[in-house]
Design an enzyme around this catalytic site. Structure first.
Site, PDB file in Angstrom:
ATOM      1  N   ARG A   2      -5.442   8.619  -9.300  1.00 33.50           N
ATOM      2  CA  ARG A   2      -5.585   9.421 -10.526  1.00 33.50           C
ATOM      3  C   ARG A   2      -5.133  10.839 -10.257  1.00 33.50           C
ATOM      4  NH1 ARG A   2     -11.063  10.021 -12.407  1.00 33.50           N
ATOM      5  NH2 ARG A   2     -12.097   8.381 -11.238  1.00 33.50           N
ATOM      6  N   ARG A   6      -9.968  16.261 -15.487  1.00 33.68           N
ATOM      7  CA  ARG A   6     -10.653  17.487 -15.909  1.00 33.68           C
ATOM      8  C   ARG A   6     -10.329  18.720 -15.075  1.00 33.68           C
ATOM      9  NH1 ARG A   6     -16.409  14.935 -15.795  1.00 33.68           N
ATOM     10  NH2 ARG A   6     -15.201  13.330 -14.754  1.00 33.68           N
ATOM     11  N   ARG A  15      -8.074  16.188 -24.144  1.00 35.53           N
ATOM     12  CA  ARG A  15      -9.264  15.330 -24.191  1.00 35.53           C
ATOM     13  C   ARG A  15     -10.107  15.657 -25.429  1.00 35.53           C
ATOM     14  NH1 ARG A  15     -12.875  12.785 -24.779  1.00 35.53           N
ATOM     15  NH2 ARG A  15     -14.506  11.924 -23.472  1.00 35.53           N
ATOM     16  N   ASP A  52      -7.010   3.317 -18.462  1.00 35.33           N
ATOM     17  CA  ASP A  52      -8.132   3.089 -17.560  1.00 35.33           C
ATOM     18  C   ASP A  52      -8.184   1.615 -17.220  1.00 35.33           C
ATOM     19  OD1 ASP A  52     -10.585   4.701 -16.469  1.00 35.33           O
ATOM     20  OD2 ASP A  52     -11.318   2.707 -16.953  1.00 35.33           O
ATOM     21  N   TYR A 128     -17.647  -4.121 -12.907  1.00 37.93           N
ATOM     22  CA  TYR A 128     -18.076  -3.308 -14.057  1.00 37.93           C
ATOM     23  C   TYR A 128     -18.553  -4.197 -15.205  1.00 37.93           C
ATOM     24  CZ  TYR A 128     -16.204   0.970 -11.983  1.00 37.93           C
ATOM     25  OH  TYR A 128     -15.988   2.049 -11.165  1.00 37.93           O
TER      26      TYR A 128
END
Ligand code: CP3
Length: 324
Positions: A2, A6, A15, A52, A128
């Site tokens: 990544r 941020r 965002r 993602d 997940y």
């Protein structure tokens, strides 16, 4: 790894234009912008698609959301009945905005900038899906795999199928390299790692390469330790992404003669900066820089990362030449 996020002020501004993180991923205009930001600012050699790994369970029909500050959340799937309710039918429509982002990206990027597509590997995505989010020990997902391997395999098989389709469509839409993130591979003992990480990954590589033989595939079996060698030897991939714990000289001896390697600067060191950062970068370059190698972080960039440290890193890597 990544490289959006941020730590970039322009990312925070983009965002803020989306209602939530998934809408961000599924709005081509915004995802395009987030993908291009680090490339524009730093002149990187490659762009990684902004999306993602959890867009796949979402497109299969699972409820997925991102809570500010606490990461991804999912309505957990813990039995085969719930697996059966997921649907491959909705997959291509659900992921269509991602393909649109890729098509637009190829038009926007400089010719010489590589475009990297990606997906989560089946085990990491399944973890997940079963845990309902990030976990400390993955006890629910692992227990299911240990107690009822044939049931758990139904979920893994569904992910092999959907991930293969997803990556093939990404290559069709303009991705020139494909990376598979198995961020939680390191929680398995050797035999589980083979059954739930290596084998499903091999099957995806086999299917994708059958249709797109020219597209290099890069694997990231994070935390796999000495088993990185099995991924280099058996998976059929062209590259391996090394996490920060992989010893450099070992990687040169055991991996770099078989595949290209990339990595593996500790993202925390990029936050810290200073002489330790310079030494860390130099050590990686000196040990791996003469072989087939892509300089990279060993995991995603942290939100606290100072921009000046990224700039230092890039000029140091660009200035490096082998001494002999
Ligand atoms: O840099 C890029 O543009 C690449 C896009 C990308 C994202 N996620 C965007 C994202 C990629 C390649 C990923 C992969 C991903 N997502 C992984 C595998 C790689 C890894 O880092 O281990 C995993 C495990 C996920 C799941 C996920 N997504 C988590 C655990 C989180 C929360 C972490 C955090 O920093 O809050 C996310 C959110 C996420 N995905 C962010 C980004 C830029 C951060 C959210 C934000 O800053 O708005």
């Amino acid at each position: 790894m990544r490289q959006a996020g941020r730590y970039l002020p322009e990312y925070r501004a983009t965002r803020a234009r989306a209602r939530d993180f998934l809408e961000f991923c599924f709005t081509p205009e915004l995802a395009l912008e987030a993908t291009l930001q680090p490339v524009r600012r730093f002149g990187l050699d490659a762009a990684i698609l902004f999306a993602d790994i959890l867009v796949v369970p979402h497109a299969l029909g699972q409820t997925v959301w991102f809570e500010e500050g606490s990461g991804p959340r999912l309505a957990p799937i813990r039995d085969v009945g719930k697996v059966a309710r997921l649907s491959l039918e909705s997959l291509s429509e659900g992921l269509a905005p991602v393909y649109e982002t890729l098509r637009q990206l190829r038009g926007e990027l400089p010719q010489e900038t590589a475009l990297i597509g990606f997906a989560g590997a089946p085990w990491t995505v399944a973890s997940y899906m079963v845990e309902g989010g990030t976990s400390r020990d993955f006890a629910v997902a692992k227990s299911w795999a240990y107690q009822a391997p044939q049931e758990f395999a139904q979920l893994i098989d569904l992910l092999v199928e959907s991930t293969s389709r997803y990556l093939m469509a990404q290559a069709g839409a303009g991705a020139e390299v494909l990376q598979l993130f198995d961020s939680w591979a390191g929680v398995w003992p050797e035999s589980g790692l083979r059954r739930w990480c290596l084998e499903p990954t091999m099957e995806i590589v086999r299917r994708v390469k059958a249709v797109h033989p020219q597209v290099p595939v890069v694997l990231f079996p994070r935390g796999a330790g000495a088993s990185y060698e099995a991924f280099a030897e058996e998976a059929g991939a062209q590259g391996l992404s090394l996490d920060p714990t992989v010893p450099l000289a070992w990687a040169r001896e055991h991996l770099q003669d078989k595949v290209a390697v990339q990595g593996n600067l500790d993202p925390v060191l990029l936050v810290t900066g200073g002489a330790m950062l310079e030494e860390g970068i130099d050590e990686i370059l000196e040990t791996l820089g003469r072989g087939p190698f892509v300089f990279n972080l060993g995991h995603g960039i942290m939100p606290e990362t100072p921009l000046e440290h990224v700039e230092t890193l890039i000029s140091q890597v660009r200035a490096w030449r082998p001494k002999s």
